[in-house]
Design a protein around this motif. Structure first.
Motif, mmCIF file in Angstrom:
data_model
loop_
_atom_site.group_PDB
_atom_site.id
_atom_site.type_symbol
_atom_site.label_atom_id
_atom_site.label_comp_id
_atom_site.label_asym_id
_atom_site.label_seq_id
_atom_site.Cartn_x
_atom_site.Cartn_y
_atom_site.Cartn_z
ATOM 1 N N TRP A 67 -4.284 -13.592 3.365
ATOM 2 C CA TRP A 67 -3.078 -14.345 3.720
ATOM 3 C C TRP A 67 -1.938 -14.110 2.751
ATOM 4 O O TRP A 67 -0.778 -14.142 3.122
ATOM 5 N N ASP A 68 -2.238 -13.847 1.497
ATOM 6 C CA ASP A 68 -1.177 -13.615 0.507
ATOM 7 C C ASP A 68 -1.166 -12.168 0.020
ATOM 8 O O ASP A 68 -0.547 -11.858 -0.990
ATOM 9 N N LYS A 69 -1.846 -11.283 0.767
ATOM 10 C CA LYS A 69 -1.981 -9.875 0.379
ATOM 11 C C LYS A 69 -2.626 -9.744 -1.000
ATOM 12 O O LYS A 69 -2.391 -8.799 -1.725
ATOM 13 N N GLY A 70 -3.459 -10.727 -1.349
ATOM 14 C CA GLY A 70 -4.063 -10.765 -2.671
ATOM 15 C C GLY A 70 -5.313 -9.925 -2.829
ATOM 16 O O GLY A 70 -5.731 -9.652 -3.940
ATOM 17 N N ARG A 71 -5.917 -9.526 -1.723
ATOM 18 C CA ARG A 71 -7.102 -8.660 -1.822
ATOM 19 C C ARG A 71 -6.642 -7.220 -1.756
ATOM 20 O O ARG A 71 -6.350 -6.690 -0.696
ATOM 21 N N VAL A 72 -6.577 -6.590 -2.906
ATOM 22 C CA VAL A 72 -6.052 -5.235 -3.015
ATOM 23 C C VAL A 72 -7.212 -4.264 -3.211
ATOM 24 O O VAL A 72 -8.154 -4.550 -3.945
ATOM 25 N N SER A 73 -7.131 -3.129 -2.542
ATOM 26 C CA SER A 73 -8.127 -2.085 -2.728
ATOM 27 C C SER A 73 -7.437 -0.726 -2.733
ATOM 28 O O SER A 73 -6.290 -0.586 -2.305
ATOM 29 N N TYR A 74 -8.171 0.240 -3.244
ATOM 30 C CA TYR A 74 -7.655 1.603 -3.381
ATOM 31 C C TYR A 74 -8.671 2.582 -2.832
ATOM 32 O O TYR A 74 -9.857 2.485 -3.134
ATOM 33 N N ARG A 75 -8.223 3.543 -2.049
ATOM 34 C CA ARG A 75 -9.102 4.588 -1.546
ATOM 35 C C ARG A 75 -9.252 5.659 -2.631
ATOM 36 O O ARG A 75 -8.290 6.014 -3.309
ATOM 37 N N LEU A 76 -10.471 6.177 -2.803
ATOM 38 C CA LEU A 76 -10.715 7.184 -3.830
ATOM 39 C C LEU A 76 -9.789 8.389 -3.680
ATOM 40 O O LEU A 76 -9.314 8.948 -4.669
ATOM 41 N N HIS A 77 -9.508 8.792 -2.451
ATOM 42 C CA HIS A 77 -8.608 9.924 -2.227
ATOM 43 C C HIS A 77 -7.231 9.632 -2.832
ATOM 44 O O HIS A 77 -6.615 10.514 -3.444
ATOM 45 N N ASP A 78 -6.735 8.410 -2.675
ATOM 46 C CA ASP A 78 -5.419 8.061 -3.210
ATOM 47 C C ASP A 78 -5.421 8.022 -4.738
ATOM 48 O O ASP A 78 -4.442 8.418 -5.379
ATOM 49 N N ILE A 79 -6.524 7.558 -5.318
ATOM 50 C CA ILE A 79 -6.645 7.562 -6.788
ATOM 51 C C ILE A 79 -6.674 9.006 -7.283
ATOM 52 O O ILE A 79 -5.979 9.364 -8.236
ATOM 53 N N ALA A 80 -7.457 9.856 -6.608
ATOM 54 C CA ALA A 80 -7.552 11.266 -7.002
ATOM 55 C C ALA A 80 -6.206 11.966 -6.855
ATOM 56 O O ALA A 80 -5.794 12.745 -7.721
ATOM 57 N N GLN A 81 -5.499 11.670 -5.782
ATOM 58 C CA GLN A 81 -4.183 12.277 -5.571
ATOM 59 C C GLN A 81 -3.224 11.848 -6.673
ATOM 60 O O GLN A 81 -2.480 12.672 -7.206
ATOM 61 N N TYR A 82 -3.270 10.581 -7.042
ATOM 62 C CA TYR A 82 -2.412 10.089 -8.122
ATOM 63 C C TYR A 82 -2.734 10.808 -9.439
ATOM 64 O O TYR A 82 -1.832 11.211 -10.173
ATOM 65 N N ILE A 83 -4.010 10.972 -9.718
ATOM 66 C CA ILE A 83 -4.421 11.690 -10.934
ATOM 67 C C ILE A 83 -3.879 13.113 -10.905
ATOM 68 O O ILE A 83 -3.293 13.597 -11.877
ATOM 69 N N GLU A 84 -4.067 13.804 -9.791
ATOM 70 C CA GLU A 84 -3.644 15.200 -9.689
ATOM 71 C C GLU A 84 -2.121 15.357 -9.713
ATOM 72 O O GLU A 84 -1.617 16.392 -10.141
ATOM 73 N N GLN A 85 -1.385 14.346 -9.296
ATOM 74 C CA GLN A 85 0.078 14.420 -9.364
ATOM 75 C C GLN A 85 0.576 14.422 -10.804
ATOM 76 O O GLN A 85 1.703 14.828 -11.056
#
Length: 101
Positions: A67-85
């Motif tokens: 309801w408050d967008k408080g449950r946040v999660s991250y996909r491994l692909h997005d974490i890996a992409q961020y690292i590689e950037q």
């Protein structure tokens, strides 16, 4: 020869999965997502840093639910992409696009 960005990201995802297997309390969802605290550990930053990055529109892509967008999660692909950037080669940023596939 330089590895294509999509291959580098796939390799980094595999390495992140291996790291998660060594964490007793890490939970990986069926669609390869982890919670905020686990993502922070994988990136070696404080969870509050991820919170700040989200507020500033920085950091890896994320999912917000509840309801408050408080449950946040991250996909491994997005974490890996961020690292590689953040990769540099020959002293120059080796930036990859947001959709390397």
């Amino acid at each position: 020869m330089t590895m294509p960005p999509a291959d580098r990201i796939a390799m980094t995802v595999d390495l992140l999965r291996r790291a998660l297997r060594e964490e007793a309390d890490a939970v990986l969802t069926g669609d390869d997502r982890v919670d905020r605290d686990t993502a922070a550990r994988l990136l070696r930053v404080a969870p509050q840093t991820l919170d700040q990055w989200r507020k500033l529109g920085q950091g890896p892509a994320h999912y917000a639910r509840g309801w408050d967008k408080g449950r946040v999660s991250y996909r491994l692909h997005d974490i890996a992409q961020y690292i590689e950037q953040g990769r540099f080669e020959n002293g120059q940023p080796d930036r990859i696009g947001m959709n390397p596939e």
